[in-house]
Design an enzyme around this catalytic site. Structure first.
Site, short mmCIF file in Angstrom:
data_model
loop_
_atom_site.label_atom_id
_atom_site.label_comp_id
_atom_site.label_asym_id
_atom_site.label_seq_id
_atom_site.Cartn_x
_atom_site.Cartn_y
_atom_site.Cartn_z
CE LYS A 84 -4.39 0.49 2.35
NZ LYS A 84 -4.96 0.28 3.77
C1 E4P Z 1 -8.05 0.64 4.09
O1 E4P Z 1 -7.60 0.17 3.06
C2 E4P Z 1 -8.26 1.89 4.65
O2 E4P Z 1 -7.06 2.13 5.23
C3 E4P Z 1 -9.45 1.92 5.35
O3 E4P Z 1 -10.50 1.43 4.88
C4 E4P Z 1 -9.73 3.25 6.17
O4 E4P Z 1 -10.77 3.09 6.87
P1 E4P Z 1 -11.24 4.20 7.89
O5 E4P Z 1 -11.53 5.52 7.05
O6 E4P Z 1 -12.56 3.58 8.53
O7 E4P Z 1 -10.16 4.46 8.95
#
Ligand code: E4P
Length: 220
Positions: A84
């Site tokens: 990521k």
């Molecule tokens: C996943 O890849 C993201 O980092 C995550 O869905 C972020 O979610 P949030 O906005 O609830 O922290």
């Protein structure tokens, strides 16, 4: 549509995996901090062992050279690691380099369709639009999913649209309607997808009626 679970918690991952519907996992630094992960690489290795599908592990570097070096390291943990990378200038540059090396990436923190266009041009494997965080500020997360799906379809980009920052079942339903390739979902929302009060009351009635019949038959 692929379902990923949005957590770094091994118990939650096992629970979702046991349902038989899990296609992968997404983690981020906040999710790791939430459960106090001390050995990040060891923890990602454990998740990769548990799950057959893609496991997103996020870099914490923000400069090109460091992002690329951290990403190569993470990609070595297991074949199903997807790195990521944040949607910043150095991140896009790094995604292009990593893509040329065959390292799969999930471009994260996407909040606009033009950002998503850049990520696809750089060769990201996944783009992660954060729909819940847009809704949180009175913007329209689902509109972003629709725009990205349309743009990627227009040009045949292979980057998969991964609906992220999902807060409730309607986010999953709308993402599916719009053709998002993946939804990454917290365990609580996976549970919410499953439950319906009419299913519970209907099952209770079926079983009551069946038991009454058995008693009547026994008394004959
Ligand atoms: C996943 O890849 C993201 O980092 C995550 O869905 C972020 O979610 P949030 O906005 O609830 O922290």
């Amino acid at each position: 549509m692929k379902f990923f679970i949005d957590t770094a918690d091994l118990d939650e991952i096992k629970e979702a995996n046991d349902l038989g519907i899990l296609d992968g996992v997404t983690t981020n630094p906040s999710l790791c901090a939430k459960i106090g992960v001390a050995d990040f690489e060891g923890h990602i290795a454990k998740i990769c062992d548990l799950v057959d599908g893609d496991v997103s592990a996020e870099v914490v570097s923000t400069e090109y050279d460091e992002i690329v070096s951290e990403a190569r390291h993470l990609a070595d943990i297991a074949d199903n690691v997807v790195v990521k990378v944040p949607l910043i200038k150095d991140g896009i540059k790094a995604i292009k380099t990593l893509s040329n090396e065959g390292i799969r990436t999930n471009c994260t923190l996407c909040f606009s369709a033009t950002q998503a266009l850049l990520a696809a041009k750089a060769g990201a494997t996944y783009i992660s639009p954060f729909i819940g965080r847009l809704d949180d500020i009175s913007d329209d997360g689902m509109q972003l999913i629709e725009d990205i799906v349309t743009i990627y379809d227009n040009y045949g980009f292979e980057t998969e649209v991964l609906a992220a920052s999902i807060r409730h079942p309607m986010h999953v339903l709308e993402s599916a309607r719009l053709g998002a390739d993946v939804a990454t979902i917290p365990l609580k929302v996976i549970d919410q997808l499953l439950h319906h009060p009419k299913t519970d009351s209907g099952l209770e009635r079926f079983l009551d009626d069946w038991n009454k019949l058995q008693k009547e038959l026994d008394n004959k």
